[in-house]
Design a protein around this motif. Structure first.
Motif, mmCIF file in Angstrom:
data_model
loop_
_atom_site.group_PDB
_atom_site.id
_atom_site.type_symbol
_atom_site.label_atom_id
_atom_site.label_comp_id
_atom_site.label_asym_id
_atom_site.label_seq_id
_atom_site.Cartn_x
_atom_site.Cartn_y
_atom_site.Cartn_z
ATOM 1 N N ARG A 215 -8.630 -14.073 6.341
ATOM 2 C CA ARG A 215 -7.476 -13.383 6.560
ATOM 3 C C ARG A 215 -6.345 -14.202 7.509
ATOM 4 N N ALA A 216 -6.974 -14.904 8.653
ATOM 5 C CA ALA A 216 -5.851 -15.577 9.493
ATOM 6 C C ALA A 216 -5.287 -16.744 8.697
ATOM 7 N N ARG B 273 -2.765 -15.174 6.382
ATOM 8 C CA ARG B 273 -1.363 -14.853 7.100
ATOM 9 C C ARG B 273 -0.415 -15.938 7.408
ATOM 10 N N ASP B 274 -1.265 -17.164 7.873
ATOM 11 C CA ASP B 274 -0.474 -18.368 8.170
ATOM 12 C C ASP B 274 0.502 -18.802 7.031
ATOM 13 N N ARG C 254 3.289 -16.618 6.178
ATOM 14 C CA ARG C 254 4.399 -16.832 7.064
ATOM 15 C C ARG C 254 5.181 -18.215 6.787
ATOM 16 N N ALA D 170 7.843 -13.211 4.311
ATOM 17 C CA ALA D 170 6.785 -12.476 4.856
ATOM 18 C C ALA D 170 7.701 -11.654 5.949
ATOM 19 N N LEU E 251 3.802 -10.171 11.319
ATOM 20 C CA LEU E 251 2.869 -10.033 10.038
ATOM 21 C C LEU E 251 1.487 -10.330 10.958
ATOM 22 N N GLY E 252 0.725 -9.119 10.759
ATOM 23 C CA GLY E 252 -0.721 -9.526 11.226
ATOM 24 C C GLY E 252 -1.664 -9.908 10.277
ATOM 25 N N ASP E 253 -2.982 -9.920 10.427
ATOM 26 C CA ASP E 253 -3.769 -10.370 9.310
ATOM 27 C C ASP E 253 -4.591 -9.487 8.846
ATOM 28 N N GLU F 108 -1.966 -4.985 5.482
ATOM 29 C CA GLU F 108 -0.616 -5.620 5.933
ATOM 30 C C GLU F 108 -0.283 -6.910 4.965
ATOM 31 N N LEU F 109 -1.279 -7.713 4.782
ATOM 32 C CA LEU F 109 -0.981 -9.011 3.788
ATOM 33 C C LEU F 109 -0.903 -8.494 2.562
#
Ligand code: SF4
Lengths: 497, 210
Positions: free
Chosen positions: A166-167, A170-171, A174, A184, A188-190, A194-195
């Motif tokens: 997930r991290a 997210r990256d 972004r 995005a 934005l969290g992971d 949210e993703l």
């Protein structure tokens, strides 16, 4: 005509790629978690159907029957799709399919298309071909979006971004979303929720304005001309419903004779694949339908591109043709001890895992290092055969392909029967040795591989083929495991490693 | 030679050694277990709930009140109504009714809060609702774009047990949409998340007759 292209040119042979992958701890942890989770759920979903073995036998028989009369069913399909207002195109290879699709998109005057996950279009490198023609192709499946935004390659049939956590996702969102459309959300969290929301917002603007979509299909019904797409997210429904022009690129082996035959595969595919009783969405359409197109329900133009690209060559191989029964459920990937360690990228094609190890070298031929080594990328433990809902004997085909590479023999390439010469000197041996070393470095895989000997003996009593032969060059024959694979697996799984 | 002829020629050459294919064994089960109509409806409800659809049961007379509650709970200000939906299903004075028109664009549909439809059939063993564009169901897109779908299933007469039972009742020429729970993805570390692109919330209302 150029050679068959499977989307991933110039990759190192399996052993080299796999050695890289097994060093990547994060990748292995992601894979282990994912494959074990799906594997256990799948076993439960399958156990729910008392007639699973009969459904499996029926699925196998339907596919074999279809392949036996493939010419007849393709002609019937063409007639039915045409009668329902669709247009059918035939593509002998990747270049031709890409040319057809590019022309069709150009004719609409559009410069972008939305795509629902399709292995056939990955196989032919359609996105790249469209890009070269100045047409942007947007992948809309969440996992495919992650792969596309990450400038990456898919590593699993069902969950192509299984190698990303997930991290990382997210990256990627972004950094990349803004370059493709709606950026995005900030912050934005992971959290997966949210993703997924970020993907929903990013893609919705594309769905709502898209005029052209490209899809694949899970099944095509010869009798009625019906196309069938199974999916979960609704991106498939978006692509199949909203645009004015729909172009489906489908391998010729995806045809089934009758609408009734779907009763088998709609029971076996979701359970084998996502371990669900049924996937959230299944869309079926027949050409433009009696009223579709007229009342704005669905595209006003439908094109079906029937893709050969090495499938008829595969059909010519009596042992190997069973690979064409595959319904791409991915169950064989999730039980494979080699896939679990090596990851999907090591297989160097859009078809990873056990099915990739027999499909890619048949579709592409064994001319390259990667394709010559793929039949060795297995322990022959037989788990893939046991889970396969259409009973493809993957170990049998692997042994057969190893023999072809090592000993030579008749093969068909681009429709022409040729005789393959035995792999010169050490090519095959080297590929086999490296694959063997990979397994020897990883005791879990090796133990599974012990069944190799029993199995290979049975199939090729004269001598150990391929990897087996190479093993015996340098070490004692391991004794045949006393324990069955299933027992081993159950014990091994409860072992915290 | 056209590519069609080339491919067909390759197929025929590839198969010239092939023995005739065996008969297709159809000894798999047409249905898994025997159920009363009530048990069939219970199974449908249980399987839908497992997919995280919200299942409600009511009688015909109480339907408008239930739909009013479900729409209100979502704060729906507008509701899409397909042609052929029984008008009395919807509460009087509820959210603005938006008719499903061929001319409405996806952007317009995107601004609607909820949609109410019927269905063609439902399959208990798999927890599946099948839409075929018939009366009260509207076009495919209306159950796709709004974020909230309320689907009304008449029980027990619209419910069959199994996939082998439902296929012969469907017309492949119609646009068929099979829905088993709301839109979902498991693409991120296999965590299931609802509502990626299709409706995030699926209310299934099982309406009985007394
Ligand atoms: S080979 Fe069998 S198990 Fe593997 S993806 Fe294909 S159908 Fe599924």
């Amino acid at each position: 005509m150029t050679g068959t292209y499977l989307g991933m040119p110039a990759f190192p042979a399996f052993p080299a790629a796999a050695r890289e992958a097994v060093r990547d701890e994060a990748l292995r942890a992601n894979l282990r978690h994912a494959t074990h989770t799906i594997r256990d759920k799948r076993a439960r979903a399958v156990a729910e159907l008392a007639d699973w073995d009969r459904l499996r036998a029926a699925g196998k028989a339907v596919k074999d029957h279809t392949l036996r009369h493939l010419d007849r069913y393709l002609l019937q399909l063409e007639a039915a799709v045409t009668a329902a207002g669709g247009t059918v195109h035939w593509a002998a290879d990747a270049d031709e399919a890409n040319r057809i699709v590019t022309e069709l998109v150009r004719a609409t005057g559009e410069r972008e298309v939305v795509k629902v996950k399709s292995m056939a279009t990955q196989e032919i490198g359609l996105n790249e071909a469209l890009e070269a023609a100045g047409i942007a192709a947007y992948e809309t499946d969440l996992a495919e979006l992650i792969v596309q935004l990450g400038h990456d390659r898919p590593s699993h049939i069902l969950v192509p971004a299984i190698h990303r956590n997930r991290a990382e996702i997210r990256d990627i969102f972004r950094a990349e979303m803004a370059g493709w459309g709606r950026p995005a959300p900030e912050p934005l969290g992971d959290d997966p929720r949210e993703l997924a929301e970020a993907a929903r917002l990013h893609l919705r603007e594309k769905f709502l304005r898209a005029k052209v979509a490209v899809s694949g299909a899970n099944f095509m019904v010869a009798e009625t001309g019906t196309m069938v797409v199974l999916e979960s997210e609704g991106n498939g429904r978006m692509c199949l419903t909203l645009p004015e022009t729909l172009i489906s690129v489908v391998g010729i082996e995806k045809v089934v004779p009758t609408f009734r035959d779907l009763e088998i595969f709609l029971q076996t595919l979701p359970r084998s694949s996502t371990a669900e009783r049924m996937n959230p969405y299944t869309t079926m359409w027949t050409g433009l339908g009696p009223s579709r197109g007229a009342d704005g329900d669905g595209p006003t133009a439908f094109h079906l591109v029937l893709l050969d690209n090495g499938r008829t060559d595969t059909l010519a191989d009596e042992t190997g043709r069973q690979a064409l029964r595959c319904i791409r459920c991915s169950a064989c990937l999730n039980v494979c001890p080699v896939y679990e360690r090596a990851g999907g990228h090591a297989y160097g094609s859009v078809y990873p895992g056990p099915i990739g190890a027999i499909l890619s070298p048949q579709l592409r031929g064994t001319g390259s290092a990667i394709d010559a080594s793929l039949p060795y990328a297995s322990t022959l433990c037989g788990a893939c055969y046991e889970v396969c809902p259409v009973a493809i004997d993957i170990p049998e085909v692997l042994v057969h392909l190893r023999e072809r590479i090592a000993q030579g023999g008749p093969v068909t390439r681009a429709g022409v029967r040729v005789t393959l010469r035995p792999a010169d000197g050490h090519t095959a041996e080297r590929a086999a040795m490296r694959a063997a070393r990979l397994l020897l470095d990883h005791p879990g895989a090796l133990r599974a591989g012990e069944r190799l000997l029993a199995r290979a003996r049975r199939l090729a009593p004269r001598r150990l083929p391929g990897a087996g032969r190479a093993w015996t060059d340098s070490r004692e024959l391991p004794t045949v495991a006393a324990q069955s694979f299933r027992d081993w697996w159950a014990r091994e799984r409860s072992d915290p490693r | 030679m056209s590519s069609k002829d080339r491919i067909l020629g390759r197929i025929r050459r590839a198969l010239d050694d092939a023995v005739p294919a065996a008969e297709i064994p159809r000894d798999y089960l047409p249905v898994h277990g025997a159920r009363t109509p009530a048990e069939r409806v219970d199974l449908l409800a249980a399987h839908l709930a497992e997919y995280r659809a919200l299942v409600h049961r009511t009688q015909e007379e109480a339907l408008p009140a239930l739909l009013a509650r479900l729409l209100e709970a979502r704060g729906a200000r507008s509701v899409l109504v397909p042609p052929g939906l029984p008008p009395h299903w919807l509460p009087a004075g509820g959210p603005t009714r938006v008719p499903d028109r061929a001319a409405s664009t996806p952007y317009e549909l995107d601004r609607v809060d909820s949609v109410v439809t019927g269905c063609a059939l439902a399959v208990a063993e798999t927890g599946t609702i099948v839409l075929d564009g018939g009366p009260g169901q509207g076009r495919r897109r209306i159950t796709l774009i709004p974020d909230h779908h309320i689907c009304v299933v008449r029980v027990p007469d619209q419910v069959v047990d199994s996939v082998p039972q439902v296929l012969p009742l469907l017309d492949p020429a119609r646009p068929l949409t099979w829905i088993s729970g709301p839109s979902a993805t498991s693409d991120i570390e296999l965590d299931r998340v609802e509502g990626v692109h299709g409706p995030r919330t699926l209310d299934v209302v099982l309406v009985g007759t007394q």
